[in-house]
Design a protein around this motif. Sequence first.
Motif, PDB file in Angstrom:
ATOM      1  N   GLY A  45       0.813  -1.203   0.000  1.00  0.00           N
ATOM      2  CA  GLY A  45       0.000   0.000   0.000  1.00  0.00           C
ATOM      3  C   GLY A  45       0.851   1.260   0.000  1.00  0.00           C
ATOM      4  N   LEU A  46       1.933   1.235   0.802  1.00  0.00           N
ATOM      5  CA  LEU A  46       2.850   2.381   0.844  1.00  0.00           C
ATOM      6  C   LEU A  46       3.529   2.589  -0.511  1.00  0.00           C
ATOM      7  CD1 LEU A  46       4.557   1.847   4.320  1.00  0.00           C
ATOM      8  CD2 LEU A  46       3.073   3.758   3.687  1.00  0.00           C
ATOM      9  N   VAL A  47       3.939   1.497  -1.151  1.00  0.00           N
ATOM     10  CA  VAL A  47       4.640   1.592  -2.435  1.00  0.00           C
ATOM     11  C   VAL A  47       3.720   2.140  -3.519  1.00  0.00           C
ATOM     12  CG1 VAL A  47       5.723   0.257  -4.287  1.00  0.00           C
ATOM     13  CG2 VAL A  47       6.290  -0.233  -1.897  1.00  0.00           C
ATOM     14  N   VAL A  48       2.541   1.547  -3.655  1.00  0.00           N
ATOM     15  CA  VAL A  48       1.619   1.991  -4.714  1.00  0.00           C
ATOM     16  C   VAL A  48       1.109   3.397  -4.412  1.00  0.00           C
ATOM     17  CG1 VAL A  48      -0.543   1.494  -5.909  1.00  0.00           C
ATOM     18  CG2 VAL A  48       0.945  -0.384  -5.204  1.00  0.00           C
ATOM     19  N   GLY A  49       0.810   3.682  -3.153  1.00  0.00           N
ATOM     20  CA  GLY A  49       0.366   5.028  -2.776  1.00  0.00           C
ATOM     21  C   GLY A  49       1.413   6.079  -3.099  1.00  0.00           C
ATOM     22  N   THR A  50       2.685   5.747  -2.879  1.00  0.00           N
ATOM     23  CA  THR A  50       3.767   6.685  -3.193  1.00  0.00           C
ATOM     24  C   THR A  50       3.896   6.905  -4.697  1.00  0.00           C
ATOM     25  OG1 THR A  50       4.980   6.014  -1.202  1.00  0.00           O
ATOM     26  CG2 THR A  50       6.236   7.122  -2.928  1.00  0.00           C
ATOM     27  N   ILE A  51       3.697   5.838  -5.470  1.00  0.00           N
ATOM     28  CA  ILE A  51       3.745   5.974  -6.939  1.00  0.00           C
ATOM     29  C   ILE A  51       2.636   6.900  -7.427  1.00  0.00           C
ATOM     30  CG2 ILE A  51       3.419   4.728  -9.114  1.00  0.00           C
ATOM     31  CD1 ILE A  51       4.770   2.310  -7.782  1.00  0.00           C
ATOM     32  N   VAL A  52       1.442   6.735  -6.878  1.00  0.00           N
ATOM     33  CA  VAL A  52       0.324   7.617  -7.248  1.00  0.00           C
ATOM     34  C   VAL A  52       0.641   9.057  -6.843  1.00  0.00           C
ATOM     35  CG1 VAL A  52      -2.113   8.147  -6.815  1.00  0.00           C
ATOM     36  CG2 VAL A  52      -1.379   5.768  -7.079  1.00  0.00           C
ATOM     37  N   ALA A  53       1.210   9.233  -5.651  1.00  0.00           N
ATOM     38  CA  ALA A  53       1.573  10.578  -5.195  1.00  0.00           C
ATOM     39  C   ALA A  53       2.602  11.215  -6.124  1.00  0.00           C
ATOM     40  CB  ALA A  53       2.123  10.510  -3.770  1.00  0.00           C
ATOM     41  N   ALA A  54       3.544  10.406  -6.613  1.00  0.00           N
ATOM     42  CA  ALA A  54       4.558  10.917  -7.536  1.00  0.00           C
ATOM     43  C   ALA A  54       3.917  11.387  -8.838  1.00  0.00           C
ATOM     44  CB  ALA A  54       5.593   9.830  -7.820  1.00  0.00           C
ATOM     45  N   LEU A  55       2.932  10.625  -9.319  1.00  0.00           N
ATOM     46  CA  LEU A  55       2.234  11.016 -10.541  1.00  0.00           C
ATOM     47  C   LEU A  55       1.449  12.310 -10.348  1.00  0.00           C
ATOM     48  CD1 LEU A  55       0.921   7.500 -11.695  1.00  0.00           C
ATOM     49  CD2 LEU A  55       2.876   8.795 -12.594  1.00  0.00           C
ATOM     50  N   CYS A  56       1.068  12.570  -9.093  1.00  0.00           N
ATOM     51  CA  CYS A  56       0.320  13.805  -8.781  1.00  0.00           C
ATOM     52  C   CYS A  56       1.241  14.951  -8.377  1.00  0.00           C
ATOM     53  CB  CYS A  56      -0.671  13.527  -7.652  1.00  0.00           C
ATOM     54  SG  CYS A  56      -1.947  12.315  -8.065  1.00  0.00           S
ATOM     55  N   GLY A  57       2.553  14.730  -8.431  1.00  0.00           N
ATOM     56  CA  GLY A  57       3.506  15.773  -8.099  1.00  0.00           C
ATOM     57  C   GLY A  57       3.626  16.066  -6.616  1.00  0.00           C
ATOM     58  N   LYS A  58       3.379  15.068  -5.780  1.00  0.00           N
ATOM     59  CA  LYS A  58       3.420  15.283  -4.335  1.00  0.00           C
ATOM     60  C   LYS A  58       4.617  14.602  -3.670  1.00  0.00           C
ATOM     61  CE  LYS A  58      -1.507  16.035  -3.565  1.00  0.00           C
ATOM     62  NZ  LYS A  58      -1.328  17.357  -2.939  1.00  0.00           N
ATOM     63  N   ILE A  59       5.707  14.415  -4.409  1.00  0.00           N
ATOM     64  CA  ILE A  59       6.903  13.767  -3.877  1.00  0.00           C
ATOM     65  C   ILE A  59       8.039  14.776  -3.783  1.00  0.00           C
ATOM     66  CG2 ILE A  59       8.699  12.063  -4.335  1.00  0.00           C
ATOM     67  CD1 ILE A  59       6.272  10.740  -3.413  1.00  0.00           C
ATOM     68  N   ASP A  60       8.722  14.802  -2.631  1.00  0.00           N
ATOM     69  CA  ASP A  60       9.900  15.648  -2.437  1.00  0.00           C
ATOM     70  C   ASP A  60      11.138  14.778  -2.584  1.00  0.00           C
ATOM     71  OD1 ASP A  60      11.864  17.387  -1.722  1.00  0.00           O
ATOM     72  OD2 ASP A  60      11.195  17.682   0.344  1.00  0.00           O
ATOM     73  N   THR A  61      11.865  14.955  -3.694  1.00  0.00           N
ATOM     74  CA  THR A  61      13.041  14.132  -3.967  1.00  0.00           C
ATOM     75  C   THR A  61      14.345  14.805  -3.543  1.00  0.00           C
ATOM     76  OG1 THR A  61      13.239  15.021  -6.216  1.00  0.00           O
ATOM     77  CG2 THR A  61      11.890  13.043  -5.921  1.00  0.00           C
ATOM     78  N   SER A  62      14.260  15.937  -2.873  1.00  0.00           N
ATOM     79  CA  SER A  62      15.471  16.685  -2.532  1.00  0.00           C
ATOM     80  C   SER A  62      16.411  15.899  -1.626  1.00  0.00           C
ATOM     81  CB  SER A  62      15.100  18.008  -1.858  1.00  0.00           C
ATOM     82  OG  SER A  62      14.364  17.773  -0.656  1.00  0.00           O
ATOM     83  N   GLY A  63      15.838  15.022  -0.783  1.00  0.00           N
ATOM     84  CA  GLY A  63      16.676  14.294   0.154  1.00  0.00           C
ATOM     85  C   GLY A  63      17.494  13.189  -0.476  1.00  0.00           C
ATOM     86  N   VAL A  64      17.165  12.810  -1.733  1.00  0.00           N
ATOM     87  CA  VAL A  64      17.878  11.713  -2.380  1.00  0.00           C
ATOM     88  C   VAL A  64      19.135  12.198  -3.076  1.00  0.00           C
ATOM     89  CG1 VAL A  64      17.693   9.867  -4.111  1.00  0.00           C
ATOM     90  CG2 VAL A  64      15.719  10.470  -2.703  1.00  0.00           C
ATOM     91  N   HIS A  65      19.089  13.433  -3.589  1.00  0.00           N
ATOM     92  CA  HIS A  65      20.217  13.968  -4.346  1.00  0.00           C
ATOM     93  C   HIS A  65      21.463  14.057  -3.464  1.00  0.00           C
ATOM     94  CE1 HIS A  65      17.462  14.773  -7.550  1.00  0.00           C
ATOM     95  NE2 HIS A  65      16.760  15.643  -6.837  1.00  0.00           N
ATOM     96  N   GLY A  66      22.554  13.531  -3.986  1.00  0.00           N
ATOM     97  CA  GLY A  66      23.822  13.641  -3.263  1.00  0.00           C
ATOM     98  C   GLY A  66      24.053  12.553  -2.231  1.00  0.00           C
ATOM     99  N   THR A  67      23.095  11.663  -2.014  1.00  0.00           N
ATOM    100  CA  THR A  67      23.287  10.594  -1.033  1.00  0.00           C
ATOM    101  C   THR A  67      24.079   9.453  -1.651  1.00  0.00           C
ATOM    102  OG1 THR A  67      21.179   9.581  -1.631  1.00  0.00           O
ATOM    103  CG2 THR A  67      21.179  11.113   0.217  1.00  0.00           C
ATOM    104  N   GLY A  68      24.907   8.813  -0.835  1.00  0.00           N
ATOM    105  CA  GLY A  68      25.721   7.711  -1.310  1.00  0.00           C
ATOM    106  C   GLY A  68      24.971   6.399  -1.290  1.00  0.00           C
ATOM    107  N   VAL A  69      25.464   5.447  -2.076  1.00  0.00           N
ATOM    108  CA  VAL A  69      24.846   4.134  -2.113  1.00  0.00           C
ATOM    109  C   VAL A  69      25.199   3.357  -0.847  1.00  0.00           C
ATOM    110  CG1 VAL A  69      24.739   1.937  -3.363  1.00  0.00           C
ATOM    111  CG2 VAL A  69      24.907   4.091  -4.628  1.00  0.00           C
ATOM    112  N   VAL A  70      26.402   3.551  -0.339  1.00  0.00           N
ATOM    113  CA  VAL A  70      26.866   2.849   0.853  1.00  0.00           C
ATOM    114  C   VAL A  70      27.440   3.852   1.835  1.00  0.00           C
ATOM    115  CG1 VAL A  70      28.441   1.088   1.759  1.00  0.00           C
ATOM    116  CG2 VAL A  70      27.401   0.775  -0.495  1.00  0.00           C
ATOM    117  N   GLY A  71      27.140   3.664   3.105  1.00  0.00           N
ATOM    118  CA  GLY A  71      27.675   4.548   4.140  1.00  0.00           C
ATOM    119  C   GLY A  71      27.313   4.047   5.527  1.00  0.00           C
ATOM    120  N   PHE A  72      28.269   4.046   6.431  1.00  0.00           N
ATOM    121  CA  PHE A  72      28.013   3.569   7.794  1.00  0.00           C
ATOM    122  C   PHE A  72      27.245   4.638   8.564  1.00  0.00           C
ATOM    123  CE2 PHE A  72      29.036   2.477  12.196  1.00  0.00           C
ATOM    124  CZ  PHE A  72      28.847   1.097  12.168  1.00  0.00           C
ATOM    125  N   PRO A  73      26.233   4.240   9.376  1.00  0.00           N
ATOM    126  CA  PRO A  73      25.459   5.223  10.147  1.00  0.00           C
ATOM    127  C   PRO A  73      26.370   6.084  11.037  1.00  0.00           C
ATOM    128  CG  PRO A  73      24.412   3.066  10.259  1.00  0.00           C
ATOM    129  CD  PRO A  73      25.738   2.855   9.593  1.00  0.00           C
TER     130      PRO A  73
END
Length: 498
Positions: A216-244
Motif C-alpha cells: 500500500g505504501l509503495v503503490v500510494g507513493t507511486i500515485v503521489a509521484a504522478l500527482c507531483g506530491k513527492i519531495d526528492t530533494s533528500g535523495v540527491h547527493g546521497t551515497g549508495v553505501v555509508g556507515f550510520p
Amino acid sequence: MKTTTATPNLAGSRPEDEKLPLWTTLSYGVQHILAMFGGVIAVPIIIGGAAGLSVEQKAVLVGGCLFMSGLATLVQTLGFPGVGSQLPLVQGVSFATVATMLAIIGDDGTHGLRTAFGAIIVAGLIGLAVIPLFAKIVQLFPAVVTGSVITVIGLSLMPVAARWVTGNETVTVDGKSVANPDFANPANIGLAMLTLALILAFSKVKKLTRVAILLGLVVGTIVAALCGKIDTSGVHGTGVVGFPEPFAFGMPVFELAAIVSMTIAILVIMVETTADILAVGEVVETDVDTKRVARGLRADMGVSAIAPVFNSFPATAFAQNVGLVALTGIKSRFAVAAGGGVLLLLGLSPMASAVVGMIPSPVLGGAGIALFGTVAASGIRTLTKVDYSGTTNILVVAVSIGMGLVPVVSPEFWSGLPTWAGTILESGISSAAITAVLLNLLFNVWRPVEPSGMAMAAARARNVSDVEMRVLAEGGSFEAGQTVKVKPVEDTEPIAAH
C-alpha cells in the motif's frame, strides 16, 4: 511459500538449527523482512515528523532503525555466550515506545529527540539490570495490564495518522504562525483513503496479506509521484553505501522524568518479548527454559541500550513473524538471520533510507490508520484473555484506558503540574501503565474484590500466563508447548545466570 525439505544441522538436533539450501534461506529471510518492513520504517518517520526533521534527517533515522533492527535480529538468532535466544525471532523497532517518545519530544525538536535517546539508553540498561528479577516483575503485567496499555498505544497514535493526512492548522512563515492554506486538503485526504483502500484490497489476497501495508505504501507513493506530491530533494547527493553516523543529532540528554517514562515502556517491551520467545518455542517445538528467556531478553535490552548511538530506538521481537514461522513451517533460525542481514545492509545504504523518507505524509496517514488500528486491536485481543466474571477487571481496564487517553483528547490536561510529572503523565502509555499496575495490585493482588453481578465476556495474541511464569521461576521449561518436568533446585540456574 511452500515448505522445502532441509538438511538438519549435524551440530545439534534442535529444529531451529535446521540448515536450508542457500537460495531457500535467502528467500525465506526476505519474506520475513517484507512481513515486518512497514512497521520498522513507520516508527522513525513518526518520530522524525514529531521532531520537525528534514527529509535528509528522517533518512538518517530510517537508516539507523534498519541497521539496528538487522543487528538485533542477528544477535537474537545466531547468539553469543549468554546473549541471544538462538530462536527464529525477527527483531525490529518497537511501537510500544512511540507514544512515550512523542511526549518526551513535545515541541523541543532535536533537543527533545536527544532527550528521548538519553532516556532509551538508561532505560535499556535498567532493563538489563532487572532481568534477574524479571520473573517477579512480569507478574505486575498480566493480560489486564498489558492489554490496556497496548490498546492505548494504538489509540493514542491515531491523532498522528490524522495529522499526517491533514497537516497542521498553522505553519511558520518568517517567524510568525499563520494559517496553513493546505490544511485538510481534499486531495491529500483522497490520497490517504486510496492508500488505505489499497491496503485493504491487498489484504484480501491470501499471499499478499502480510505485505499489504508495505505494498500500500509503495503503490500510494507511486500515485503521489504522478500527482507531483513527492519531495526528492533528500535523495540527491546521497551515497549508495555509508556507515550510520554515531550520535548524528548530537549527544543524548538525560532527564529523570523522561527516563521514568521510558523505563515503563521498556518493561512492557520485556513482557512482549518474553511472550514471543515462549510462543515461538511452541511453534518450533523446541525447549525453552529460564536461561533461554534470559538470553533473549539480554539481546533485546542490550541492543536497545546501544540503539541511540546509531540514531535508532528500542527493539523487540515482532509477533507477526512468529505467525509467519507457523504459517510457512520454516523453523530455521538461519533463515531469519539471513533476513536480519538484509535489514542490516539496507541500513548501510543512505540512498535506500532517503528513498524510504520520500514517502509523502498523506500516504503514511492512510497506512497509519490501518497500522495503528492494528496495534489497538491487538490490545483488545489481549483483553479478551482477561477474566471479567466476578472481578473488578472491567473497572481496571476502563480507568486505565481512560487515563491513557486523557493526554490524547486534552493535551494540556497535565500542564499545570511540575515539568517532571507532566513529562510522565503526558505520555498515554505511561499514564495507562501506571494506572493499570496500581489498580491491578489494589483490586487483584493486595485485597482481591469479588463483586456480584459484574460480568463481561470479552483475547490477544500471546501473553505470559501465570503457569508459565511459575514454571520459569522454578527453573522449568517448555517443549512443544508442554511443560517439561521442573528441574531440581540444585540444578536450577537463575534467570540472569550470565
